[in-house]
Enzyme design. Structure first.
Site, PDB file in Angstrom:
ATOM      1  CG  HIS A 129      -0.187   0.159   2.535  1.00  0.00           C
ATOM      2  ND1 HIS A 129       0.525  -0.885   3.098  1.00  0.00           N
ATOM      3  CD2 HIS A 129      -0.059   1.212   3.393  1.00  0.00           C
ATOM      4  CE1 HIS A 129       1.060  -0.487   4.238  1.00  0.00           C
ATOM      5  NE2 HIS A 129       0.736   0.788   4.439  1.00  0.00           N
ATOM      6  CG  ASP A 131       1.473   5.353   4.635  1.00  0.00           C
ATOM      7  OD1 ASP A 131       1.013   4.212   4.828  1.00  0.00           O
ATOM      8  OD2 ASP A 131       2.585   5.726   5.075  1.00  0.00           O
ATOM      9  CG  HIS A 279       5.025   1.158   3.167  1.00  0.00           C
ATOM     10  ND1 HIS A 279       4.349   2.251   2.656  1.00  0.00           N
ATOM     11  CD2 HIS A 279       4.550   0.993   4.426  1.00  0.00           C
ATOM     12  CE1 HIS A 279       3.529   2.737   3.557  1.00  0.00           C
ATOM     13  NE2 HIS A 279       3.616   1.982   4.638  1.00  0.00           N
ATOM     14  NE  ARG A 294       2.566   6.702   9.418  1.00  0.00           N
ATOM     15  CZ  ARG A 294       1.480   6.094   8.945  1.00  0.00           C
ATOM     16  NH1 ARG A 294       1.584   4.963   8.290  1.00  0.00           N
ATOM     17  NH2 ARG A 294       0.294   6.615   9.153  1.00  0.00           N
TER      18      ARG A 294
END
Length: 303
Positions: A129, A131, A279, A294
């Site tokens: 995917h 983000d 990723h 993150r």
């Protein structure tokens, strides 16, 4: 590469041809231009490089910031081992690159605008995917800091979606160059949100439409911009045909020549260009814990 749709099968027959592939880091992909303010150790042919010789906890000079931006555009995901950052310092580093976006679907970390992965027992990042493509303006990039590593496993993989586009058959590129597709948060988050919260978030994040092939706003690269976590259909196409074509496009991230895989150590920071990559966080470490924080950097509308 060829696609055939056998209506007696539940999935399309997809051929990924073997042989030499076109692997370019940047348009033209000329001779390497050296970096003067840090050391770059390439980890892959077109993406992935370790950066040493700098401290991310210290605000960079204008010259260092410019070199880091050039490295990000060239290598697409940068790894900074041996950093000792707090959540607040990680947030400050993210702010060097733009405003931060929040994600109400994820657990909060130790500072504002920081989210934490690994607080619960479930793994849900082990799907290719990019983000927040369900937003009208998906994230430009992300800064991930590894807080706790398991005794084995827990690697993350990235795939270069400009290389994926470059290596598509010309007939496939002709079908998708001007196509647009629907991106919806539900497929990516329905697995771990209760029904009431999912309903509320669907009102906040309704489906959006993005080009199937995105032009990177800084490098000009044509980049394949669909992913199995959020892309649901190609607009104006018969559903069966759309499903077959999307499955073929999703499969491009699986090509090893387009990938880099990173083995984490605690304190390592990764900074990647969400416009250029997909990723996949490998979920092979249970029952042990893998904890990371993150920050996501707000982006622009894909074109």
């Amino acid at each position: 590469m060829t696609i055939s749709l056998d209506r007696t099968r539940t999935t399309p027959a997809i051929d990924l041809l073997e042989g030499e592939r076109t692997l370019c880091r940047l348009p033209g992909d000329g001779p390497d231009r050296p970096y003067e303010l840090f050391t770059v150790t390439p980890l892959g042919r077109t993406l992935g490089a370790e950066i040493t010789g700098i401290d991310l906890g210290t605000p960079p000079s204008a010259e260092l910031h410019a070199e880091l931006r050039r490295a990000l555009l060239e290598w697409k995901v940068l790894f900074f081992p041996g950093q000792d950052l707090t959540s607040a310092q990680q947030r400050d580093f993210g702010l060097l690159w733009g405003e931060l976006e929040t994600n109400p679907m994820l657990d909060r970390g130790d500072a504002a605008d920081v989210v934490r992965f690994g607080a619960g027992a479930k793994t849900y990042e082990n799907i290719w995917h990019a983000d927040t493509t369900f937003r009208p303006e998906p994230a430009m990039g992300a800064v991930l800091r590894m807080v706790q590593t398991p005794p084995f496993g827990g690697d993350t993989m990235w795939a270069d979606m400009a290389c994926a586009y470059d290596n598509l058959d010309a007939s496939v590129r002709a079908r998708i160059d001007d196509a647009v597709a629907v991106h919806d948060m539900v497929p990516g988050f329905a697995r771990f949100l209760d029904g009431e919260k999912l309903d509320r978030l669907q009102d906040r994040f309704p489906p959006v439409v993005h080009p199937v092939v995105r032009t990177h706003p800084e490098t000009g690269r044509r980049t394949l911009y669909v992913n199995p976590s959020f892309t649901t259909q190609i607009v104006g196409m018969d559903p069966a045909e759309s499903d077959a074509l999307l499955r073929h496009l999703f499969a491009q991230a699986h090509v090893p020549e387009f990938q880099v895989r990173y083995r984490w150590t605690e304190g390592t920071v990764a900074f990647w260009d969400n416009r250029a990559l997909q990723h996949y966080a490998v979920g092979d470490y249970h029952p042990h814990r893998r904890v990371a924080e993150r920050v996501a950097i707000a982006g622009d509308r894909p074109y």
